[in-house]
Design a protein around this motif. Structure first.
Motif, PDB file in Angstrom:
ATOM      1  N   ARG A   7       0.760  -1.344  -0.123  1.00 42.75           N
ATOM      2  CA  ARG A   7      -0.103  -0.283   0.190  1.00 42.75           C
ATOM      3  C   ARG A   7       0.472   1.490  -0.069  1.00 42.75           C
ATOM      4  NH1 ARG A   7      -2.805  -3.489   3.015  1.00 42.75           N
ATOM      5  NH2 ARG A   7      -1.872  -3.433   5.093  1.00 42.75           N
ATOM      6  N   ALA A   8       2.208   1.721   0.841  1.00 40.81           N
ATOM      7  CA  ALA A   8       2.493   2.236   1.107  1.00 40.81           C
ATOM      8  C   ALA A   8       3.434   2.597  -0.761  1.00 40.81           C
ATOM      9  CB  ALA A   8       4.076   2.226   1.919  1.00 40.81           C
ATOM     10  N   ALA A   9       3.785   1.762  -1.481  1.00 43.55           N
ATOM     11  CA  ALA A   9       4.335   2.015  -2.364  1.00 43.55           C
ATOM     12  C   ALA A   9       3.467   2.274  -3.850  1.00 43.55           C
ATOM     13  CB  ALA A   9       5.052   0.565  -3.440  1.00 43.55           C
ATOM     14  N   ALA A  10       2.003   1.851  -3.457  1.00 46.42           N
ATOM     15  CA  ALA A  10       1.107   2.069  -4.404  1.00 46.42           C
ATOM     16  C   ALA A  10       0.678   3.241  -4.245  1.00 46.42           C
ATOM     17  CB  ALA A  10      -0.068   1.659  -4.370  1.00 46.42           C
ATOM     18  N   GLY A  11       1.062   3.994  -3.254  1.00 44.17           N
ATOM     19  CA  GLY A  11       0.841   5.563  -2.603  1.00 44.17           C
ATOM     20  C   GLY A  11       1.914   6.379  -2.916  1.00 44.17           C
ATOM     21  N   ALA A  12       2.274   5.641  -2.615  1.00 49.75           N
ATOM     22  CA  ALA A  12       3.994   6.608  -3.660  1.00 49.75           C
ATOM     23  C   ALA A  12       3.667   6.991  -4.722  1.00 49.75           C
ATOM     24  CB  ALA A  12       5.560   5.882  -2.652  1.00 49.75           C
ATOM     25  N   VAL A  13       3.437   5.828  -5.429  1.00 48.08           N
ATOM     26  CA  VAL A  13       3.535   6.517  -7.155  1.00 48.08           C
ATOM     27  C   VAL A  13       2.047   7.334  -7.403  1.00 48.08           C
ATOM     28  CG1 VAL A  13       2.659   5.139  -9.093  1.00 48.08           C
ATOM     29  CG2 VAL A  13       4.243   4.741  -7.748  1.00 48.08           C
TER      30      VAL A  13
END
Length: 66
Positions: A26-32
């Protein structure tokens, strides 16, 4: 015009939050998502990515993406 792009990105990314299994995903998707939104709105891409990663990692803790 930028609001239209922002709305489209938000609509496309929001359903993905429930499909991710853990805080790292979720953090990776949020960063993108944060970086894309910042780019569309002419903001700082790095700041957008940091804020998006934090929001993605914490969204299940506040009950947004359960």
């Amino acid at each position: 015009m930028q609001i239209k792009h922002l709305a489209i990105v938000a609509i496309l990314i929001t359903p993905l939050a429930g499909c991710l299994d853990n805080d790292v995903e979720r953090a990776a998707a949020g960063a993108v998502a944060g970086a894309v939104i910042a780019d569309v709105t002419n903001g700082s891409i790095l700041t957008g990515a940091i804020i998006g990663a934090g929001a993605g990692a914490l969204c299940d803790d506040v009950g947004v993406c359960r």
